[in-house]
Scaffold this motif. Structure first.
Motif, mmCIF file in Angstrom:
data_model
loop_
_atom_site.group_PDB
_atom_site.id
_atom_site.type_symbol
_atom_site.label_atom_id
_atom_site.label_comp_id
_atom_site.label_asym_id
_atom_site.label_seq_id
_atom_site.Cartn_x
_atom_site.Cartn_y
_atom_site.Cartn_z
ATOM 1 N N CYS A 88 0.834 -1.213 0.000
ATOM 2 C CA CYS A 88 0.000 0.000 0.000
ATOM 3 C C CYS A 88 0.863 1.256 0.000
ATOM 4 O O CYS A 88 0.585 2.209 -0.736
ATOM 5 N N ALA A 89 1.910 1.261 0.811
ATOM 6 C CA ALA A 89 2.785 2.436 0.879
ATOM 7 C C ALA A 89 3.472 2.681 -0.457
ATOM 8 O O ALA A 89 3.541 3.828 -0.922
ATOM 9 N N VAL A 90 3.962 1.632 -1.091
ATOM 10 C CA VAL A 90 4.625 1.782 -2.386
ATOM 11 C C VAL A 90 3.627 2.260 -3.436
ATOM 12 O O VAL A 90 3.938 3.115 -4.272
ATOM 13 N N SER A 91 2.402 1.725 -3.391
ATOM 14 C CA SER A 91 1.378 2.147 -4.351
ATOM 15 C C SER A 91 1.030 3.624 -4.179
ATOM 16 O O SER A 91 0.907 4.361 -5.163
ATOM 17 N N ILE A 92 0.869 4.058 -2.950
ATOM 18 C CA ILE A 92 0.554 5.462 -2.687
ATOM 19 C C ILE A 92 1.714 6.357 -3.118
ATOM 20 O O ILE A 92 1.502 7.419 -3.724
ATOM 21 N N LEU A 93 2.940 5.926 -2.854
ATOM 22 C CA LEU A 93 4.109 6.690 -3.276
ATOM 23 C C LEU A 93 4.171 6.790 -4.806
ATOM 24 O O LEU A 93 4.398 7.874 -5.354
ATOM 25 N N ALA A 94 3.930 5.678 -5.501
ATOM 26 C CA ALA A 94 3.949 5.694 -6.965
ATOM 27 C C ALA A 94 2.844 6.588 -7.517
ATOM 28 O O ALA A 94 3.063 7.342 -8.474
ATOM 29 N N LEU A 95 1.658 6.542 -6.928
ATOM 30 C CA LEU A 95 0.564 7.402 -7.359
ATOM 31 C C LEU A 95 0.921 8.874 -7.152
ATOM 32 O O LEU A 95 0.669 9.717 -8.022
#
Length: 138
Positions: A88-95
């Motif tokens: 989730c953290a990586v996804s939010i960072l990528a977004l």
């Protein structure tokens, strides 16, 4: 009466328990001290009485296996939680990066792209057709 063999009881506990040797040795030392104190107070204690007080080695083994399996399941759940949180953290960072780059590109172009029309029908260069060629410069 059924006589109690202290050393045999401790040996059974050693056979049934597995894991860190230091923890097993500490457990067996504590159990030995407890047995000695109990046998001083109750010198006529037999095996069923000792098993009732301290536990049957087979039952202790089953309890240890149950605790170990519950501990393993808890660790597995924790690993899954950490993995989901990391994803989730990586996804939010990528977004966030994607949105930031998009906004930067939008501000650089001021909301629209510049289109330059060039006529490539130069008199020095002959082209097969006189159709103008259009180029997009950003």
């Amino acid at each position: 009466m059924d006589s109690f063999d202290r050393e045999q009881y401790l040996q059974q506990l050693r056979e049934y328990y597995s894991g860190d040797r230091d923890r097993i040795d500490q457990f067996l030392e504590d159990m030995s001290d407890s047995l000695d104190c109990y046998l001083k107070e109750h010198p006529a204690a037999d095996a069923p009485e000792i098993y009732a007080r301290f536990g049957d080695p087979e039952e202790l083994k089953k309890q240890q296996e149950l605790v170990r399996s519950e501990s393993h399941a808890q660790r597995k759940r924790n690993v899954i939680r950490i993995a989901v949180a990391a994803i989730c953290a990586v996804s939010i960072l990528a977004l966030g990066i994607f949105v930031r780059l998009g906004l930067r590109q939008l501000s650089d172009t001021k909301g629209h792209a510049e289109i330059e029309l060039q006529d490539n029908s130069d008199s020095t260069i002959e082209t097969p057709s006189s159709t103008p060629v259009f180029y997009l410069n950003e």
